[in-house]
Design a protein around this motif. Structure first.
Motif, short mmCIF file in Angstrom:
data_model
loop_
_atom_site.label_atom_id
_atom_site.label_comp_id
_atom_site.label_asym_id
_atom_site.label_seq_id
_atom_site.Cartn_x
_atom_site.Cartn_y
_atom_site.Cartn_z
N GLY A 1 20.01 32.70 -12.61
CA GLY A 1 21.30 31.96 -13.14
C GLY A 1 21.18 31.57 -14.45
O GLY A 1 21.90 30.88 -15.18
N ARG A 2 19.80 31.75 -15.24
CA ARG A 2 19.65 31.42 -16.56
C ARG A 2 20.20 32.61 -17.60
O ARG A 2 20.33 33.87 -16.92
N THR A 3 20.64 32.45 -18.85
CA THR A 3 21.15 33.34 -19.57
C THR A 3 20.22 33.43 -21.03
O THR A 3 19.85 32.52 -21.49
N GLU B 1 14.07 41.94 -23.53
CA GLU B 1 15.25 42.11 -22.42
C GLU B 1 14.52 42.49 -21.16
O GLU B 1 15.06 41.73 -20.03
N LEU B 2 13.70 43.20 -21.04
CA LEU B 2 12.90 43.39 -19.86
C LEU B 2 12.20 42.34 -19.31
O LEU B 2 12.15 41.94 -18.15
N SER C 1 30.19 43.37 -30.74
CA SER C 1 29.36 41.96 -30.80
C SER C 1 30.50 40.93 -31.05
O SER C 1 30.51 40.18 -32.03
N HIS D 1 20.14 36.52 -16.74
CA HIS D 1 21.10 37.45 -17.26
C HIS D 1 20.90 37.79 -18.83
O HIS D 1 20.39 36.64 -19.27
N VAL D 2 21.17 38.84 -19.27
CA VAL D 2 20.94 39.21 -20.51
C VAL D 2 21.96 39.67 -21.40
O VAL D 2 22.61 40.56 -20.85
N VAL D 3 22.17 39.16 -22.65
CA VAL D 3 23.05 39.80 -23.38
C VAL D 3 22.73 39.92 -24.83
O VAL D 3 21.78 39.31 -25.20
N ASN D 4 22.96 41.40 -25.06
CA ASN D 4 22.50 41.51 -26.57
C ASN D 4 23.49 41.55 -27.61
O ASN D 4 24.86 42.00 -27.24
N LEU D 5 23.44 41.10 -28.66
CA LEU D 5 24.52 40.88 -29.60
C LEU D 5 23.89 41.28 -30.84
O LEU D 5 22.61 41.10 -31.29
N VAL E 1 24.32 30.00 -22.60
CA VAL E 1 23.03 30.54 -23.04
C VAL E 1 21.94 29.66 -23.21
O VAL E 1 22.08 28.57 -23.90
N VAL F 1 26.73 30.40 -10.39
CA VAL F 1 26.66 31.63 -10.43
C VAL F 1 26.87 32.15 -8.65
O VAL F 1 26.80 31.24 -7.88
N GLU G 1 31.50 39.32 -20.34
CA GLU G 1 30.27 39.83 -19.69
C GLU G 1 29.63 38.77 -18.92
O GLU G 1 29.32 39.01 -17.63
N LYS H 1 15.00 40.23 -17.73
CA LYS H 1 15.63 40.73 -16.44
C LYS H 1 14.55 40.71 -15.49
O LYS H 1 14.92 40.40 -14.26
#
Lengths: 319, 319, 319
Positions: free
Chosen positions: C51-53, C70-71, B62, C79-83, C108, B45, B70, C74
């Motif tokens: 640095g974590r996902t 998510e909150l 998705s 880092h957060v990704v939504n699928l 991830v 990072v 991303e 964060k």
């Protein structure tokens, strides 16, 4: 809506521009201007909202306004969550408020709300805790306050003062939240000649837009104006306007170089987007030298940064 | 597409691999390799893209490619916004360009675009401001450049140099953007024996894939190859291929351990995913010791980091 | 599910509360409490997960649980990704695992999964690499472990110890993952009088909820309890319950001030939300002085921060 301001005069909620003072608006526009950068320059970023959380509550997530608020919040260092919700369908049964209380309990500091039903942002604002702010991102046909502010900022960048300008707002005034917010901000900033131009069926009720002259002829409406603010026409409205199709609408109310020639030679052309090119505006004009439409978009992020900063930072005594 | 590069030879847009030089590719792959970490290690990072904004414009949000872009952008410190838009449906009436100008006015620095219609990324690239980059994340059947690069990176990790390898690409070549991007990168890197293997109806036009040998028999196509690149077959294509159902397709073109035995004993097996297990590839092979399919995914983030870094940092003189 | 813990006793996956020790739960709740802030105070933020996902895999993205996770992620710097994915529909053909392997290859670190089909989180957990954690955010009717933990945290905030309390869980116990997770945590923490209250048709099978008393009368079920945990009733269940409409359900099982008067005078009222006001609970009670429903939401973020921290940091020896 006097309760949009805190006792110290700073903004807590932004739901309508109606009733906000010229002083407040000028201060906000000045602060917005400080966030403006030319195309190609880096936008300002800061940690002003570090640790704060902004929730975007939009009925449809892929809008430019949602992205504009999202980037404004992120560039100030806030956490952003996007939710696709229709609060209005939930007004009955109080579940709108349960959604709001939930977000508040998640330590959301600002809720940015777009909803097609009148009264939703105010209903939310009336119920949140004292530290939570509500920002309207478009309410029914009534209000779109950050759009009004960004339009005013755009005019000021090109004309300095509004108190000697002639401005024409053209199109479906009756159903337009942009027109209403523009009306409030342009009047508050002293615009002496504000005109609304529309087919009779798309004129607002007589008691609205007090002080504006009304024109059903585009030609007289645009005569010698400094600013032409075009509105988007919904296709389904054209029937109501006795202009049943796009061609006839364009023939009568579309902005072409010829029509624009009736305005002042240095008149600027604006549009809140998305545009129906060839219906309310010709591409010649939209992309022409008098168009400041892309400036409006850029100014939108700047205005939203200034608004987020004021509601989230100024009120805490840290601003 | 010579204008993908800036005058200083660095990448500005990435729309196709066609025409990019071997030198450029090797430099990009080397930089990509520096972002690769083994499974379980922390990914690199940085703040290289701090203050920069990347917009993902996908017709369907998705997808693994969207998530890969991303994460690449976020791990370099950029702000990311996701939009679900179909630009191609907007080409007429110029509203595609209005969307693009809007994003540009919001200070978006890179637009990552996936679209089913040919020409969309190039049309956007032809219209953005000089500081904005366009990255294709999949264009019709034509191009998927980051996939080609990650495939080349994967081959190099296992075989060092491509200029002595035999590589077979197997499946629906005709409709595959992956095959076309692989073709460009494998050829540019000097692969001397590149084969395409497909049912006759899924072979590309004769003028495409110049220099490749063509095989309708999987057996001859795989004979003694070092790399087997399997493609996804769309179920609706099987009828066109005169192999009307999955069982018949698998019987004739599915990769099984027996078929794979005809390749070199240390041949590697690749697939861009998502896989139709039991149709174009058996699970034995997909999860077997010769499969490097998961490496491809890992390499995808690394390649996208290298590409984002080059288009957003190198061009500013800061790289 | 003994493999939720690592050899050192820290959590690796969180799929069910069944089998987790009282010690572990008390430590987790204590750590959760350290993340709790009153309404209006700033939530804690850190770089513990920099640095974590974290990937949120939800079948429907606009849920409060998704936003809460998510909150939580964060605010810890991840880092957060939504699928939006439905893993269960993919169990056959192994493509669920391909999705999982892909996310893992994208580095991830934690997958937060909500799925309507039983067994999905465990199937994923059984297949991920050793450094990857799986957190259930709701599995069929079986398990919702972070909800159980946040409910226990809420009870402890108001009553300190659970080992002298009477708790009634009321409503559609049979189909409720919340009830099952509450049962596990309340029992583990020593609750000596745990009651389930439901219409006969919504009672769970006889072998479930061992040690609980069963009540079809709301009156006897609530008598002198310290805690009333109401559940959401699905409208389509009411027919099965021989209470064919909302009015009849409310008449027999709705929590009103009168019914609540049969509990201890200082009893607290809980609900996992979303509430059907006027069906399982009256607004008087939901918004009344004994309601701690909004505390539950606030505690949810705290519990999820503690869980994410433990699975992602503690296991690496850095915690």
């Amino acid at each position: 809506m006097t309760d949009q301001l805190r006792p110290d005069g700073t903004l807590r909620h932004l739901i309508t521009l109606e009733g906000l003072s010229r002083d407040w608006m000028e201060r906000l526009l000045e602060r917005s201007q400080s966030f403006v950068r030319p195309l190609g320059a880096r936008p300002p970023v800061s940690h002003a909202l570090a640790g704060r959380t902004v929730a975007n509550l939009f009925t449809e997530p892929s809008t430019r306004t949602r992205v504009s608020f999202e980037l404004a919040a992120k560039r100030l260092g806030a956490h952003v969550v996007n939710l696709e919700v229709q609060l209005s369908s939930r007004i009955k049964g109080e579940s709108m408020l349960d959604t709001v209380y939930t977000l508040q309990a998640l330590h959301v500091d600002a809720m940015v709300i777009r909803d097609a039903e009148a009264g939703v942002p105010a209903a939310v604002a009336a119920n949140v805790a004292p530290h939570v702010s509500v920002l309207s991102a478009g309410e029914a046909h009534l209000s779109h306050p950050t759009q009004g502010l960004l339009d005013a900022l755009t005019v000021r960048q090109h004309r300095k003062r509004l108190d000697s300008l002639s401005i024409a707002i053209v199109g479906d005034i009756r159903h337009s939240r942009v027109a209403r917010s523009d009306y409030h901000v342009f009047r508050a900033l002293g615009c002496p000649d504000l005109r609304i131009v529309a087919p009779p069926a798309l004129m607002p009720a007589a008691e609205e837009f007090a002080g504006c002259s009304r024109h059903t002829s585009l030609k007289t409406g645009l005569k010698d104006v400094d600013v032409v603010m075009m509105l988007r026409i919904q296709k389904e409205r054209m029937g109501q306007a006795d202009l049943p199709d796009a061609d006839r609408y364009f023939a009568k109310y579309g902005l072409t170089p010829e029509r624009l020639a009736g305005a002042r030679p240095d008149a600027i052309v604006m549009h809140p987007q998305p545009m129906n090119r060839g219906i309310e505006i010709s591409s010649d004009v939209a992309d022409g030298p008098q168009s400041v439409i892309r400036d409006q978009v850029r100014n939108g992020v700047a205005v939203r940064m200034a608004v987020l900063e004021e509601v989230l930072v100024a009120g805490t005594g840290a601003g």
